[in-house]
Design a protein around this motif. Structure first.
Motif, mmCIF file in Angstrom:
data_model
loop_
_atom_site.group_PDB
_atom_site.id
_atom_site.type_symbol
_atom_site.label_atom_id
_atom_site.label_comp_id
_atom_site.label_asym_id
_atom_site.label_seq_id
_atom_site.Cartn_x
_atom_site.Cartn_y
_atom_site.Cartn_z
ATOM 1 N N LEU A 36 18.344 6.564 0.815
ATOM 2 C CA LEU A 36 16.981 6.095 0.549
ATOM 3 C C LEU A 36 16.660 4.841 1.359
ATOM 4 N N GLU A 37 17.663 3.999 1.571
ATOM 5 C CA GLU A 37 17.470 2.833 2.449
ATOM 6 C C GLU A 37 17.198 3.288 3.885
ATOM 7 N N LYS A 38 17.981 4.230 4.369
ATOM 8 C CA LYS A 38 17.805 4.732 5.739
ATOM 9 C C LYS A 38 16.424 5.358 5.924
ATOM 10 N N GLU A 39 15.904 5.972 4.852
ATOM 11 C CA GLU A 39 14.594 6.611 4.903
ATOM 12 C C GLU A 39 13.454 5.620 4.634
ATOM 13 N N HIS A 40 13.785 4.356 4.478
ATOM 14 C CA HIS A 40 12.821 3.283 4.217
ATOM 15 C C HIS A 40 12.058 3.486 2.910
ATOM 16 N N LYS A 41 12.687 4.120 1.940
ATOM 17 C CA LYS A 41 12.111 4.252 0.609
ATOM 18 C C LYS A 41 12.579 3.107 -0.282
ATOM 19 N N ILE A 42 13.695 2.501 0.096
ATOM 20 C CA ILE A 42 14.165 1.256 -0.508
ATOM 21 C C ILE A 42 14.030 0.212 0.587
ATOM 22 N N GLN A 43 13.188 -0.812 0.334
ATOM 23 C CA GLN A 43 12.938 -1.821 1.361
ATOM 24 C C GLN A 43 12.891 -3.245 0.825
ATOM 25 N N ASP A 44 13.189 -3.444 -0.441
ATOM 26 C CA ASP A 44 13.128 -4.802 -0.977
ATOM 27 C C ASP A 44 14.523 -5.408 -1.024
ATOM 28 N N ALA A 45 14.567 -6.730 -0.940
ATOM 29 C CA ALA A 45 15.832 -7.449 -0.826
ATOM 30 C C ALA A 45 16.718 -7.310 -2.059
ATOM 31 N N GLU A 51 0.820 -1.221 0.000
ATOM 32 C CA GLU A 51 0.000 0.000 0.000
ATOM 33 C C GLU A 51 0.849 1.265 0.000
ATOM 34 N N LYS A 52 1.971 1.208 -0.743
ATOM 35 C CA LYS A 52 2.835 2.383 -0.878
ATOM 36 C C LYS A 52 3.789 2.190 -2.047
ATOM 37 N N SER A 53 4.402 3.290 -2.443
ATOM 38 C CA SER A 53 5.436 3.251 -3.465
ATOM 39 C C SER A 53 6.782 2.988 -2.805
ATOM 40 N N ILE A 54 7.605 2.213 -3.486
ATOM 41 C CA ILE A 54 8.981 2.024 -3.042
ATOM 42 C C ILE A 54 9.896 2.196 -4.252
ATOM 43 N N ILE A 55 11.157 2.403 -3.970
ATOM 44 C CA ILE A 55 12.167 2.584 -5.010
ATOM 45 C C ILE A 55 12.941 1.278 -5.121
ATOM 46 N N GLU A 56 13.103 0.815 -6.362
ATOM 47 C CA GLU A 56 13.723 -0.486 -6.614
ATOM 48 C C GLU A 56 14.625 -0.410 -7.839
ATOM 49 N N ILE A 57 15.487 -1.411 -7.981
ATOM 50 C CA ILE A 57 16.175 -1.563 -9.253
ATOM 51 C C ILE A 57 15.162 -2.146 -10.245
ATOM 52 N N PRO A 58 15.350 -1.908 -11.546
ATOM 53 C CA PRO A 58 14.412 -2.452 -12.535
ATOM 54 C C PRO A 58 14.361 -3.976 -12.449
ATOM 55 N N ALA A 59 13.166 -4.513 -12.617
ATOM 56 C CA ALA A 59 12.994 -5.954 -12.492
ATOM 57 C C ALA A 59 11.718 -6.376 -13.201
ATOM 58 N N GLY A 60 11.600 -7.668 -13.444
ATOM 59 C CA GLY A 60 10.378 -8.167 -14.045
ATOM 60 C C GLY A 60 10.334 -9.678 -14.088
ATOM 61 N N LYS A 61 9.140 -10.158 -14.354
ATOM 62 C CA LYS A 61 8.835 -11.590 -14.362
ATOM 63 C C LYS A 61 9.270 -12.232 -15.678
ATOM 64 N N LEU A 62 9.782 -13.438 -15.560
ATOM 65 C CA LEU A 62 10.110 -14.241 -16.741
ATOM 66 C C LEU A 62 8.830 -14.695 -17.435
ATOM 67 N N GLU A 63 8.816 -14.609 -18.749
ATOM 68 C CA GLU A 63 7.717 -15.159 -19.532
ATOM 69 C C GLU A 63 7.986 -16.650 -19.753
ATOM 70 N N PRO A 64 6.948 -17.446 -20.025
ATOM 71 C CA PRO A 64 7.164 -18.891 -20.234
ATOM 72 C C PRO A 64 8.227 -19.159 -21.302
ATOM 73 N N GLY A 65 9.233 -19.926 -20.946
ATOM 74 C CA GLY A 65 10.297 -20.310 -21.871
ATOM 75 C C GLY A 65 11.345 -19.237 -22.118
ATOM 76 N N GLU A 66 11.211 -18.077 -21.502
ATOM 77 C CA GLU A 66 12.139 -16.969 -21.742
ATOM 78 C C GLU A 66 13.437 -17.180 -20.957
ATOM 79 N N GLU A 67 14.557 -16.918 -21.591
ATOM 80 C CA GLU A 67 15.855 -16.984 -20.919
ATOM 81 C C GLU A 67 16.014 -15.751 -20.025
ATOM 82 N N PRO A 68 16.608 -15.909 -18.851
ATOM 83 C CA PRO A 68 16.775 -14.767 -17.956
ATOM 84 C C PRO A 68 17.521 -13.580 -18.597
ATOM 85 N N MET A 69 18.554 -13.840 -19.383
ATOM 86 C CA MET A 69 19.311 -12.755 -20.026
ATOM 87 C C MET A 69 18.409 -11.956 -20.969
#
Length: 182
Positions: free
Chosen positions: A157-166, A68-86
């Motif tokens: 941003l980590e100290k301010e809890h704006k970055i909170q994902d692993a 229930e909030k915005s966070i700041i992250e590095i770009p990321a996304g889900k693999l599509e079926p059969g898609e190579e990670p690269m």
């Protein structure tokens, strides 16, 4: 280790979704007793540590409904079926940030929440970034704001809890340990 293995007796599908599936497994424990395991099945994902020529980390701010909030992250996304990670890493970098790279380097993979989910995330580094001439479209239900920040700004941003994902916390520590940004 075989002595710790849990054998699946029966699987009950609970939910089949667009991103995840949920099931309950009845398992036989190493001591012969039985128990139930609630499991989230996920196709896997990638994340990109993108460093600009100006020595900034490319980040995205995105609203995350479970939090229930915005966070700041590095770009990321889900693999599509059969898609190579690269392939996925290049696509996500371009879609989410408007940058491309002629060199993506695999860093590591790790499980995000192995106590209840099988999601694995593959981390890549992209360092020779250039802007795309034509911006690629995000997913129709995806809205992000791109930002760039120094290593010091990312740590703040980590100290301010704006970055909170692993994955992003890992990325910041990895960049620091590699000495990529002085």
């Amino acid at each position: 280790m075989k002595r710790l293995e849990e054998k699946t007796i029966h699987t009950t599908p609970i939910f089949q979704g667009k991103i995840i599936n949920v099931q309950v497994d009845e398992v036989e424990l190493p001591d012969g007793k039985t128990s139930k395991r609630e499991i989230v099945k996920h196709p896997g994902a990638v994340a990109i540590i993108a460093i600009t020529k100006d020595q900034n980390i490319v980040m995205v701010e995105q609203f995350r409904k479970p939090l229930e909030k915005s966070i700041i992250e590095i770009p990321a996304g889900k693999l599509e079926p059969g898609e190579e990670p690269m392939t996925c890493a290049k696509r996500e970098l371009e879609e989410e940030t408007g940058y491309t790279s002629d060199h993506l380097e695999f860093i590591t993979s790790f499980y995000t929440s192995p106590g209840f989910a099988d999601e694995i995330i593959h981390i890549y580094a992209a360092r020779n970034l250039s802007r795309l001439e034509v911006q690629k479209d995000l997913d129709e239900d995806e809205f992000v704001e791109v930002m760039e920040c120094s290593l010091e700004e990312a740590e703040q941003l980590e100290k301010e809890h704006k970055i909170q994902d692993a994955k992003t916390a890992f990325a910041i520590q990895y960049v620091k340990a590699q000495g990529w940004m002085k």
